[in-house]
Design a protein around this motif. Structure first.
Motif, mmCIF file in Angstrom:
data_model
loop_
_atom_site.group_PDB
_atom_site.id
_atom_site.type_symbol
_atom_site.label_atom_id
_atom_site.label_comp_id
_atom_site.label_asym_id
_atom_site.label_seq_id
_atom_site.Cartn_x
_atom_site.Cartn_y
_atom_site.Cartn_z
ATOM 1 N N TYR A 457 17.264 2.726 10.839
ATOM 2 C CA TYR A 457 16.790 3.804 11.121
ATOM 3 C C TYR A 457 15.354 3.816 11.886
ATOM 4 N N LYS A 458 15.301 4.238 13.072
ATOM 5 C CA LYS A 458 13.927 4.424 13.492
ATOM 6 C C LYS A 458 12.933 5.357 12.969
ATOM 7 N N SER A 459 13.578 6.246 12.406
ATOM 8 C CA SER A 459 12.517 7.150 11.692
ATOM 9 C C SER A 459 12.013 6.360 10.413
ATOM 10 N N ILE A 460 12.567 5.819 9.663
ATOM 11 C CA ILE A 460 12.123 5.044 8.519
ATOM 12 C C ILE A 460 10.982 3.895 8.939
ATOM 13 N N LYS A 461 11.396 3.347 9.995
ATOM 14 C CA LYS A 461 10.546 2.065 10.687
ATOM 15 C C LYS A 461 9.379 2.749 10.967
ATOM 16 N N THR A 462 9.183 4.039 11.764
ATOM 17 C CA THR A 462 8.132 4.791 12.012
ATOM 18 C C THR A 462 7.353 4.988 11.075
ATOM 19 N N LEU A 463 7.863 5.419 9.909
ATOM 20 C CA LEU A 463 7.319 6.117 8.698
ATOM 21 C C LEU A 463 6.669 4.653 8.051
ATOM 22 N N ARG A 464 7.211 3.414 7.953
ATOM 23 C CA ARG A 464 6.866 2.312 7.518
ATOM 24 C C ARG A 464 5.438 1.900 8.319
ATOM 25 N N LYS A 465 5.691 2.104 9.591
ATOM 26 C CA LYS A 465 4.549 1.519 10.279
ATOM 27 C C LYS A 465 3.320 2.250 10.106
ATOM 28 N N GLU A 466 3.444 3.352 10.146
ATOM 29 C CA GLU A 466 2.417 4.439 9.790
ATOM 30 C C GLU A 466 1.662 4.098 8.480
ATOM 31 N N ALA A 467 2.295 3.813 7.478
ATOM 32 C CA ALA A 467 1.724 3.315 5.950
ATOM 33 C C ALA A 467 0.990 2.206 6.478
ATOM 34 N N LYS A 468 1.468 1.169 7.051
ATOM 35 C CA LYS A 468 0.974 -0.173 7.296
ATOM 36 C C LYS A 468 -0.105 0.041 8.090
ATOM 37 N N ASP A 469 -0.184 0.724 9.448
ATOM 38 C CA ASP A 469 -1.613 1.133 10.141
ATOM 39 C C ASP A 469 -2.623 1.765 9.465
ATOM 40 N N ALA A 470 -2.328 2.552 8.245
ATOM 41 C CA ALA A 470 -3.232 3.166 7.705
ATOM 42 C C ALA A 470 -3.987 2.542 6.575
ATOM 43 N N LEU A 471 -3.755 1.199 6.431
ATOM 44 C CA LEU A 471 -4.426 0.181 5.444
ATOM 45 C C LEU A 471 -5.887 0.049 5.595
ATOM 46 N N HIS A 472 -6.408 0.442 4.353
ATOM 47 C CA HIS A 472 -7.999 0.240 4.348
ATOM 48 C C HIS A 472 -8.227 -1.059 3.696
ATOM 49 N N GLN A 473 -8.911 -2.045 4.332
ATOM 50 C CA GLN A 473 -9.015 -3.308 4.061
ATOM 51 C C GLN A 473 -9.821 -3.455 2.709
ATOM 52 N N GLY A 474 -10.976 -2.877 2.636
ATOM 53 C CA GLY A 474 -11.690 -2.766 1.260
ATOM 54 C C GLY A 474 -11.182 -2.589 0.311
ATOM 55 N N LEU A 475 -10.429 -1.233 0.260
ATOM 56 C CA LEU A 475 -9.679 -0.846 -0.912
ATOM 57 C C LEU A 475 -8.531 -1.938 -1.079
ATOM 58 N N HIS A 476 -7.919 -2.253 -0.289
ATOM 59 C CA HIS A 476 -6.921 -3.455 -0.338
ATOM 60 C C HIS A 476 -7.357 -4.570 -1.322
ATOM 61 N N GLU A 477 -8.662 -5.102 -0.771
ATOM 62 C CA GLU A 477 -9.139 -6.191 -1.341
ATOM 63 C C GLU A 477 -9.402 -5.838 -2.990
ATOM 64 N N MET A 478 -9.990 -4.762 -3.080
ATOM 65 C CA MET A 478 -10.387 -4.405 -4.518
ATOM 66 C C MET A 478 -9.042 -4.244 -5.323
ATOM 67 N N PHE A 479 -7.809 -3.540 -4.947
ATOM 68 C CA PHE A 479 -6.691 -3.244 -5.782
ATOM 69 C C PHE A 479 -5.798 -4.689 -5.755
#
Length: 729
Positions: A457-479
């Protein structure tokens, strides 16, 4: 053994198909060799995005998709013939070759031993073209069809699909022991090019698997690419390195691990003129350099990109281009090692005693053994300042390491809490307010067995991409590299974690909400099940939620004072609301069961709810409210909004409950202590769940967005505390 013949055998030319398969066996030794050739072709085509899918270690399927300039329709008939290439025109061109591929044998060799399909589209083409090859020639996709390329829909770039590798050489195929072993080799070669090729994003995963085995961004710098592929433990301890010599005609640059990092086996990512190669001479020389700085048995990580003037390099010495020869090899290696040794000596502090041992073997001074906090650990024993700590040392002697720069926590150390007796899970899961019936352990079962389903489903792929694009690198490093300290407040749902030399306060309710929303997206249609036995009456659950809502409204009214109802106002019809929500859920029962593992039987009973995370059970006391909220809060008429709002409600249901604050210590209230026995057990169960399940999941699966910045607060850092103590002394 055949008996010798009386007369000499006649010499004859081999059949062309035999020649081609012999050549293919020299070039494509394993699936990883085929993939390496295809990656190099994609990079040569100017691609900025390369996606790889693998099945059964590449033996069943090997697919690579890029967004490069594509292949012209007119070139497709000879694409897979031997010695057809766009890289060379004359033999002299080999002296100045600047591309990865040049021999014109890769696709030809693959087509000899596999079923090869090419789908490609150039910028000027109105459509994509798909061609199928066997033994280097175009063949029809199905019997009776034309072998000519077929027009198909497609985006710019090329997709090459290799199926059933070595299907016609069974002895070669039987030589591979397991698909997982070949997949590990594939991840290794993809990781090498992902580190080296700046400006190109790479992703590699198993076909049909939602989790990506390796992924890098096209905008990431070199150190971040190394972090994504090899982890933060090595990325935090890298030294930039470069050297050059005009007379020898070379320049070298890369990243070296410092003396704080060592492993059991040397990792050398070596690229000569952009091509991934191997060199035992360079590897041995670098190991000799590091033997002075690392303890016995320790080995380094080195990424080295070596550019040598093309006329000094012979690239055409190995069928798989795994090795190259170049002039003045010994002199170039000596220059590189000298520069590396100088760089390591400049920043070496924590293990500088190794130099003293080497220079003064007869000294009676015994160096102090390294402590756990003297080295960087794989999961959080390093800090972001580690690369600047060591800059104060000189070659004349090690600089002092101040205590406020020392990390005292090793994530691998055993915690004292692990020595305490483990608490058994409580036998009931009640509503925080006491509303609703208790649900005993024997009333439900957890089913984690499922066959993974691909989500198109394109809708799920779109939502996954939105979550991936919103990544904050500093928080990701910390967690990704934190060390859990403990829960601070179960009522406000706050926990303390350490990262480097800093201590943070984390609102784990907000972080958990984002984690479970992302798990809902990544595992869509593939959830486990929490099955109720017997099934729970849906209408009764909705009534329980309504009664709870009424009770809250009454409490709020009592706090605000009695508010008279205006004339003409009618009380809210909760009975109609219950019926409406029940109808909505039963009307969508097929979608809820297939997509979300929420099974409502035909007679209006709740049979199962989704299980999002192994070993984590949500508070089932929140179940009635969760079902009530699904009616008005889910956008049932829009696919994307429906999936998004439902998963957010599901994530809210999975957020740990807020427990009442701890009572003030008082010897005069023994009755209250006895009344809180169940609450005390739930508090201990929650603490165990948060530490052993949730925060490890944050480390492995969370892609934190910038919105979580307000949920993470720095409360202390070692340097700041030392300043306070210095002023107070």
């Amino acid at each position: 053994m055949a008996a010798p013949t009386a007369t000499p055998r006649r010499i004859q030319a081999l059949d062309e198909s035999v020649v081609n398969r012999i050549a293919a066996g020299e070039i494509i030794v394993a699936p990883v060799n085929a993939l390496k050739e295809l990656i190099e072709n994609s990079v040569d085509a100017g691609s900025t995005s390369i996606d790889i899918a693998v099945k059964d270690g590449g033996l069943k399927l090997l697919q690579i998709t890029d967004n490069g300039h594509g292949i012209d329709r007119e070139d497709l008939p000879i694409l897979c013939e031997r010695f057809t290439t766009s890289k060379l025109k004359a033999f002299e061109d080999l002296a100045a070759i600047g591309t990865y591929g040049f021999r014109g044998e890769a696709l030809a060799s693959i087509s000899m031993i596999a079923h090869l399909t090419v789908t490609t589209k150039t910028k000027d083409s109105s459509c994509a073209w798909r061609a199928v090859y066997s033994d280097g020639k175009l063949v029809p996709p199905k019997p009776g069809q034309s072998a000519d390329p077929k027009p198909v829909a497609g985006r710019q770039g090329t997709q090459i699909t290799v199926e059933d590798l070595f299907y016609n050489t069974p002895s070669r195929r039987r030589a591979f022991r397991s698909g997982s072993e070949e997949y590990a080799k594939i991840l290794d070669v993809v990781g090498r090019y992902a580190v080296h090729c700046g400006g190109v994003s790479f992703s590699c995963k198993k076909h049909g698997d939602s989790d990506v085995g390796l992924s890098t961004s096209s905008t990431a710098n070199l150190q971040d690419r190394i972090r994504r592929v090899h982890g933060s433990a090595v990325a935090n301890e890298l030294i930039a390195f470069d050297t050059a010599n005009k007379d020898l005609g070379f320049t070298a640059k890369g990243m070296l691990s410092n003396a704080n990092y060592h492993v059991k086996k040397t990792t050398l990512l070596l690229f000569i003129n952009g091509r991934s190669v191997e060199s035992s001479a360079i590897k041995k020389a670098l190991d000799a350099v590091y033997s002075t700085f690392l303890p016995k048995g320790g080995h380094p990580f080195v990424y080295l990109s070596l550019d040598i003037e093309p006329h000094r390099v012979d690239v055409n010495v190995h069928p798989t281009k795994r090795e190259v020869n170049f002039l003045h090899e010994d002199e170039i290696i000596e220059k590189i090692c000298t520069a590396a040794q100088d760089k390591l000596a400049d920043v070496d502090t924590s293990r500088s005693y190794a130099l003293t041992q080497t220079l003064l073997p007869n000294t009676q001074h015994q160096p102090e053994p390294s402590r756990p906090h003297d080295k960087v650990t794989a999961r959080g024993g390093s800090s972001s300042e580690s690369s600047t700590f060591n800059q104060s040392s000189t070659r004349n002697g090690p600089a002092k390491i101040y205590e406020n720069n020392t990390v005292r926590v090793d994530a691998r150390d055993r915690k004292i809490t692990t020595m305490f007796p483990q608490l058994n899970n409580p036998t009931t899961t009640d509503s925080p307010s006491g509303a609703g019936p208790s649900i005993q352990q024997e009333d439900y079962a957890i089913d984690e067995s499922r066959e993974w389903k691909v989500v198109p489903y394109k809708s799920i792929k779109t939502l996954r991409k939105e979550a991936k694009d919103a990544l904050h690198q500093g928080l990701h490093e910390m967690f990704s590299n934190h060390v859990f300290v403990g829960i601070v407040d179960e009522h406000r749902r706050l926990a303390a974690v350490q990262h480097g030399i800093k201590l943070y306060l984390v609102d784990y309710a907000n972080v958990t909400f984002e984690l479970f929303y992302q798990i809902g997206l990544s595992d869509f249609r593939n959830f486990g099940r929490i099955q109720f036995n017997p099934p729970l009456p849906l209408r009764k659950l909705l009534k329980i939620a309504v009664e709870e809502e009424k009770r809250r409204e009454q409490l709020q009214a009592d706090e605000d004072g009695d508010v008279e109802m205006d004339e003409g106002d009618e009380p809210f019809d909760w009975d109609t609301t219950i019926e409406t929500i029940e109808n909505i859920l039963t009307q969508h029962d097929v979608m809820l069961r297939d997509y979300f593992s929420l099974d409502i039987t035909s007679d209006g009973n709740l049979h199962s709810i989704p299980l999002l995370l192994k070993n984590y059970l949500p508070s089932l006391g929140k179940l009635p409210t969760f079902l009530l909220r699904l009616g008005p809060n889910v956008a049932w008429d829009s696919e994307t909004e429906c999936f998004s709002t439902f998963l957010r409600e599901l994530a809210l249901f999975y957020v740990p409950e807020s427990l009442p604050p701890l009572p003030a210590d008082s010897p005069d209230t023994p009755e209250e202590e006895e009344e809180d026995t169940d609450l005390k057990a739930r508090r201990q169960q929650l603490a165990k769940m948060v530490e052993t399940v949730l925060f490890p999941a944050f480390r492995k699966r969370l892609l934190p967005s910038a919105a979580l910045l307000r949920s993470v607060t720095e409360v202390a850092n070692l340097k700041g505390l030392y300043r306070v103590f210095e002023r107070s002394c």
